[in-house]
Motif scaffolding. Sequence first.
Motif, PDB file in Angstrom:
ATOM      1  N   GLY A 205      90.961  66.604 108.568  1.00 38.03           N
ATOM      2  CA  GLY A 205      91.192  66.436 110.006  1.00 38.03           C
ATOM      3  C   GLY A 205      91.677  67.713 110.647  1.00 38.03           C
ATOM      4  O   GLY A 205      92.081  68.669 109.962  1.00 38.03           O
ATOM      5  N   TYR A 206      91.656  67.702 111.995  1.00 41.31           N
ATOM      6  CA  TYR A 206      92.167  68.839 112.752  1.00 41.31           C
ATOM      7  C   TYR A 206      93.406  68.448 113.565  1.00 41.31           C
ATOM      8  O   TYR A 206      94.389  69.179 113.579  1.00 41.31           O
ATOM      9  N   LYS A 207      93.336  67.313 114.228  1.00 40.23           N
ATOM     10  CA  LYS A 207      94.493  66.835 114.972  1.00 40.23           C
ATOM     11  C   LYS A 207      94.422  65.315 115.116  1.00 40.23           C
ATOM     12  O   LYS A 207      93.422  64.693 114.766  1.00 40.23           O
ATOM     13  N   THR A 208      95.489  64.737 115.568  1.00 38.30           N
ATOM     14  CA  THR A 208      95.693  63.300 115.788  1.00 38.30           C
ATOM     15  C   THR A 208      95.463  62.511 114.508  1.00 38.30           C
ATOM     16  O   THR A 208      96.130  62.729 113.528  1.00 38.30           O
ATOM     17  N   LYS A 209      94.535  61.572 114.519  1.00 36.21           N
ATOM     18  CA  LYS A 209      94.382  60.665 113.381  1.00 36.21           C
ATOM     19  C   LYS A 209      92.927  60.590 112.952  1.00 36.21           C
ATOM     20  O   LYS A 209      92.022  60.544 113.785  1.00 36.21           O
ATOM     21  N   VAL A 210      92.734  60.603 111.655  1.00 26.76           N
ATOM     22  CA  VAL A 210      91.411  60.413 111.075  1.00 26.76           C
ATOM     23  C   VAL A 210      91.510  59.291 110.049  1.00 26.76           C
ATOM     24  O   VAL A 210      92.479  59.241 109.288  1.00 26.76           O
ATOM     25  N   THR A 211      90.522  58.427 110.032  1.00 30.05           N
ATOM     26  CA  THR A 211      90.519  57.324 109.068  1.00 30.05           C
ATOM     27  C   THR A 211      89.150  57.215 108.428  1.00 30.05           C
ATOM     28  O   THR A 211      88.136  57.336 109.111  1.00 30.05           O
ATOM     29  N   ASN A 212      89.128  56.995 107.115  1.00 30.45           N
ATOM     30  CA  ASN A 212      87.875  56.670 106.437  1.00 30.45           C
ATOM     31  C   ASN A 212      88.108  55.471 105.540  1.00 30.45           C
ATOM     32  O   ASN A 212      89.146  54.794 105.667  1.00 30.45           O
ATOM     33  N   GLU A 213      87.194  55.197 104.650  1.00 31.10           N
ATOM     34  CA  GLU A 213      87.269  53.971 103.868  1.00 31.10           C
ATOM     35  C   GLU A 213      88.385  53.986 102.833  1.00 31.10           C
ATOM     36  O   GLU A 213      88.731  52.925 102.297  1.00 31.10           O
ATOM     37  N   VAL A 214      88.968  55.130 102.547  1.00 29.93           N
ATOM     38  CA  VAL A 214      89.990  55.180 101.504  1.00 29.93           C
ATOM     39  C   VAL A 214      91.361  55.596 102.012  1.00 29.93           C
ATOM     40  O   VAL A 214      92.373  55.318 101.352  1.00 29.93           O
ATOM     41  N   ALA A 215      91.452  56.288 103.139  1.00 30.17           N
ATOM     42  CA  ALA A 215      92.742  56.824 103.565  1.00 30.17           C
ATOM     43  C   ALA A 215      92.747  57.085 105.064  1.00 30.17           C
ATOM     44  O   ALA A 215      91.712  57.046 105.722  1.00 30.17           O
ATOM     45  N   SER A 216      93.955  57.365 105.555  1.00 24.13           N
ATOM     46  CA  SER A 216      94.134  57.841 106.920  1.00 24.13           C
ATOM     47  C   SER A 216      94.929  59.141 106.874  1.00 24.13           C
ATOM     48  O   SER A 216      95.735  59.358 105.965  1.00 24.13           O
ATOM     49  N   LEU A 217      94.672  59.973 107.849  1.00 22.88           N
ATOM     50  CA  LEU A 217      95.366  61.252 107.950  1.00 22.88           C
ATOM     51  C   LEU A 217      95.972  61.345 109.339  1.00 22.88           C
ATOM     52  O   LEU A 217      95.255  61.238 110.332  1.00 22.88           O
ATOM     53  N   PHE A 218      97.294  61.533 109.379  1.00 24.81           N
ATOM     54  CA  PHE A 218      98.004  61.627 110.643  1.00 24.81           C
ATOM     55  C   PHE A 218      98.482  63.062 110.835  1.00 24.81           C
ATOM     56  O   PHE A 218      99.155  63.626 109.957  1.00 24.81           O
ATOM     57  N   ILE A 219      98.166  63.631 111.985  1.00 22.56           N
ATOM     58  CA  ILE A 219      98.517  65.011 112.287  1.00 22.56           C
ATOM     59  C   ILE A 219      99.210  65.033 113.643  1.00 22.56           C
ATOM     60  O   ILE A 219      98.590  64.691 114.658  1.00 22.56           O
ATOM     61  N   PRO A 220     100.492  65.443 113.703  1.00 18.05           N
ATOM     62  CA  PRO A 220     101.188  65.477 114.982  1.00 18.05           C
ATOM     63  C   PRO A 220     100.663  66.596 115.862  1.00 18.05           C
ATOM     64  O   PRO A 220      99.897  67.443 115.413  1.00 18.05           O
ATOM     65  N   ALA A 221     101.097  66.577 117.102  1.00 19.33           N
ATOM     66  CA  ALA A 221     100.572  67.516 118.087  1.00 19.33           C
ATOM     67  C   ALA A 221     100.805  68.970 117.692  1.00 19.33           C
ATOM     68  O   ALA A 221      99.947  69.828 117.933  1.00 19.33           O
ATOM     69  N   ASP A 222     101.944  69.285 117.066  1.00 19.43           N
ATOM     70  CA  ASP A 222     102.206  70.689 116.715  1.00 19.43           C
ATOM     71  C   ASP A 222     101.471  71.122 115.440  1.00 19.43           C
ATOM     72  O   ASP A 222     101.468  72.309 115.107  1.00 19.43           O
ATOM     73  N   ARG A 223     100.903  70.198 114.725  1.00 14.55           N
ATOM     74  CA  ARG A 223     100.083  70.427 113.517  1.00 14.55           C
ATOM     75  C   ARG A 223     100.835  71.131 112.402  1.00 14.55           C
ATOM     76  O   ARG A 223     100.226  71.643 111.464  1.00 14.55           O
ATOM     77  N   LYS A 224     102.134  71.151 112.463  1.00 18.16           N
ATOM     78  CA  LYS A 224     102.899  71.831 111.419  1.00 18.16           C
ATOM     79  C   LYS A 224     103.108  70.953 110.188  1.00 18.16           C
ATOM     80  O   LYS A 224     103.717  71.400 109.197  1.00 18.16           O
ATOM     81  N   SER A 225     102.641  69.746 110.254  1.00 14.63           N
ATOM     82  CA  SER A 225     102.687  68.871 109.092  1.00 14.63           C
ATOM     83  C   SER A 225     101.539  67.883 109.195  1.00 14.63           C
ATOM     84  O   SER A 225     100.891  67.782 110.240  1.00 14.63           O
ATOM     85  N   SER A 226     101.306  67.181 108.108  1.00 15.82           N
ATOM     86  CA  SER A 226     100.313  66.113 108.119  1.00 15.82           C
ATOM     87  C   SER A 226     100.734  65.073 107.090  1.00 15.82           C
ATOM     88  O   SER A 226     101.471  65.385 106.141  1.00 15.82           O
ATOM     89  N   THR A 227     100.281  63.846 107.293  1.00 12.94           N
ATOM     90  CA  THR A 227     100.638  62.762 106.390  1.00 12.94           C
ATOM     91  C   THR A 227      99.387  62.031 105.942  1.00 12.94           C
ATOM     92  O   THR A 227      98.619  61.537 106.775  1.00 12.94           O
ATOM     93  N   LEU A 228      99.212  61.989 104.647  1.00  8.28           N
ATOM     94  CA  LEU A 228      98.134  61.208 104.044  1.00  8.28           C
ATOM     95  C   LEU A 228      98.651  59.802 103.795  1.00  8.28           C
ATOM     96  O   LEU A 228      99.691  59.630 103.154  1.00  8.28           O
ATOM     97  N   SER A 229      97.949  58.805 104.286  1.00  6.00           N
ATOM     98  CA  SER A 229      98.364  57.418 104.109  1.00  6.00           C
ATOM     99  C   SER A 229      97.334  56.684 103.260  1.00  6.00           C
ATOM    100  O   SER A 229      96.149  56.647 103.615  1.00  6.00           O
ATOM    101  N   LEU A 230      97.797  56.114 102.156  1.00  6.36           N
ATOM    102  CA  LEU A 230      96.944  55.335 101.263  1.00  6.36           C
ATOM    103  C   LEU A 230      97.355  53.869 101.368  1.00  6.36           C
ATOM    104  O   LEU A 230      98.469  53.511 100.984  1.00  6.36           O
ATOM    105  N   PRO A 231      96.492  53.003 101.901  1.00  2.15           N
ATOM    106  CA  PRO A 231      96.876  51.604 102.070  1.00  2.15           C
ATOM    107  C   PRO A 231      96.752  50.818 100.771  1.00  2.15           C
ATOM    108  O   PRO A 231      95.796  50.990 100.029  1.00  2.15           O
ATOM    109  N   ARG A 232      97.753  50.026 100.475  1.00  2.76           N
ATOM    110  CA  ARG A 232      97.684  49.089  99.348  1.00  2.76           C
ATOM    111  C   ARG A 232      97.194  49.767  98.069  1.00  2.76           C
ATOM    112  O   ARG A 232      96.097  49.486  97.573  1.00  2.76           O
ATOM    113  N   VAL A 233      97.999  50.647  97.546  1.00  7.98           N
ATOM    114  CA  VAL A 233      97.576  51.413  96.370  1.00  7.98           C
ATOM    115  C   VAL A 233      97.452  50.510  95.149  1.00  7.98           C
ATOM    116  O   VAL A 233      98.106  49.463  95.028  1.00  7.98           O
TER     117      VAL A 233
END
Lengths: 111, 114
Positions: free
Chosen positions: A50-78
């Motif tokens: 991803g580049y900014k905001t939120k991206v989702t696909n069939e396995v994960a979501s990626l959250f990127i805040p406005a300043d882009r200095k961090s990102s969070t990978l989210s794995l649902p129901r591991v």
Amino acid sequence: LAKTTQPISMDSYEGQEVNITCSHNNIATNDYITWYQQFPSQGPRFIIQGYKTKVTNEVASLFIPADRKSSTLSLPRVSLSDTAVYYCLVGDMRNFNKFYFGSGTKLNVKP
Amino acid sequence: GAGVSQSPSNKVTEKGKDVELRCDPISGHTALYWYRQSLGQGLEFLIYFQGNSAPDKSGLPSDRFSAERTGGSVSTLTIQRTQQEDSAVYLCASSPAPGDQPQHFGDGTRLSIL
């Protein structure tokens, strides 16, 4: 070259949502954020980008805040099969030099 | 096969010997990368090829390491006069164009120097 910082390891239980955060304070304007998964004795495998905001696909979501200095990978129901090392990397898609993989986060999913 | 293929999968050799590691990228991928991964560590970039352009060798750890890519396809990583610290998994990846993600990785060659 933007470097990344991730937790060395995380523990979770089956069925839980897991969030892995990566810090990249020196990310450049043209850098994208990419996550890979690596199982023992295998090469890394692409999860999401991803580049900014939120991206989702069939396995994960990626959250990127406005300043882009961090990102969070989210794995649902591991599940147990999600036990692996997860790498966050940043890089300029237009002017490639090399992408910095870092040491990754070892996710241990318990039953 | 559809993926990146590396050979051999395992290589054990004596200190001081030369070794050659091979990578067959995905057909049509113009970019090829070599990485090294020591036990329990992340990936260390070694070298990058893009088509017929001069490779980016900035990651090679010493002049004992060299790589070539013939015909824009198969690549060989050569380590001369191997040392024990060269023991690692050597990973190859390819992508359709420079900087493209995802990079498609092979499963690596595990090199052990005795």
